[in-house]
Scaffold this motif. Structure first.
Motif, mmCIF file in Angstrom:
data_model
loop_
_atom_site.group_PDB
_atom_site.id
_atom_site.type_symbol
_atom_site.label_atom_id
_atom_site.label_comp_id
_atom_site.label_asym_id
_atom_site.label_seq_id
_atom_site.Cartn_x
_atom_site.Cartn_y
_atom_site.Cartn_z
ATOM 1 N N GLY A 44 0.975 -1.216 0.151
ATOM 2 C CA GLY A 44 -0.418 0.210 0.219
ATOM 3 C C GLY A 44 0.676 1.115 0.207
ATOM 4 N N ALA A 117 -2.882 0.045 13.600
ATOM 5 C CA ALA A 117 -3.518 0.065 12.792
ATOM 6 C C ALA A 117 -4.720 -0.903 13.505
ATOM 7 N N LYS A 120 -10.071 -2.445 8.002
ATOM 8 C CA LYS A 120 -10.950 -1.694 7.271
ATOM 9 C C LYS A 120 -11.622 -1.882 6.578
ATOM 10 N N GLU A 124 -8.114 -5.458 4.482
ATOM 11 C CA GLU A 124 -6.734 -4.174 4.193
ATOM 12 C C GLU A 124 -7.468 -3.281 5.376
ATOM 13 N N GLY A 126 -5.441 -0.332 8.001
ATOM 14 C CA GLY A 126 -4.897 1.261 8.383
ATOM 15 C C GLY A 126 -4.345 1.921 9.316
ATOM 16 N N ASP A 149 0.070 8.275 8.112
ATOM 17 C CA ASP A 149 -0.601 7.056 7.845
ATOM 18 C C ASP A 149 -0.620 6.277 7.233
ATOM 19 N N PHE A 150 -1.601 5.376 6.937
ATOM 20 C CA PHE A 150 -1.745 4.502 5.497
ATOM 21 C C PHE A 150 -2.163 3.673 5.724
ATOM 22 N N VAL A 151 -2.266 2.578 4.783
ATOM 23 C CA VAL A 151 -3.460 1.779 4.311
ATOM 24 C C VAL A 151 -2.529 0.918 3.148
ATOM 25 N N LYS A 153 -3.481 -3.677 1.427
ATOM 26 C CA LYS A 153 -4.052 -4.202 1.421
ATOM 27 C C LYS A 153 -2.986 -5.780 0.754
#
Length: 155
Positions: A44, A117, A120, A124, A126, A149-151, A153
């Motif tokens: 991600g 985290a 989400k 996924e 985040g 911040d981060f996301v 997958k």
């Protein structure tokens, strides 16, 4: 003395209440689900706004070993001189926490920050990265100054 019908009702009510308590989110069952879903590779974007950097960078987290609520793996930073770090983390209720502990290749990432985290959606996660170069004071499940911040997958 209570009648058998009242005794059966009380026993059924107690069992029902215990089952309801066990089904509460954040219980051991939720932790087990999170742990089973974590193993693998997650890719991600890391959106940094600390260390005089304001940008988005690709990142890959690989969780390769799980023991109880703890896990280990690596993080790869292809645009940070292809740096790879070792990570160590844990699941704490609904939170997934980890830190980069050492360099395996390169040295162009900040060690010691705290990633916090949560899931989400399916496949996924985040959250936030807490910058270790700022003042950090322990306060509950998160502490310090947000630096990104981060996301991610799951691949």
């Amino acid at each position: 003395m209570a009648s058998p019908a009242i005794a059966r009702f009380s026993f059924a009510a107690i069992i029902g209440a215990l089952l309801a308590i066990l089904a509460v989110p954040g219980s051991c069952a939720a932790d087990d689900h999170a742990m089973s879903e974590l193993k693998g590779t997650w890719s991600g974007t890391f959106n940094q706004y600390s260390h005089d950097i304001n940008g988005s960078f690709p990142v890959k987290l690989t969780i390769d070993a799980i023991s109880g609520t703890e896990f280990t793996g690596t993080m790869d930073w292809p645009t940070f001189d292809n740096t790879r770090t070792r990570v160590k983390g844990m699941v704490d209720g609904t939170l997934i926490k980890w830190t980069e502990t050492e360099y395996l290749r390169g040295d162009d990432a900040v060690l010691g920050g705290l990633y916090v985290a949560h899931f989400k959606a399916d496949n996924e996660i985040g959250g936030d990265w807490i910058d270790p170069k700022h003042t950090i004071t322990p306060k509950g499940p998160r502490y310090g100054t947000r630096g990104a911040d981060f996301v991610l997958k799951k691949e």
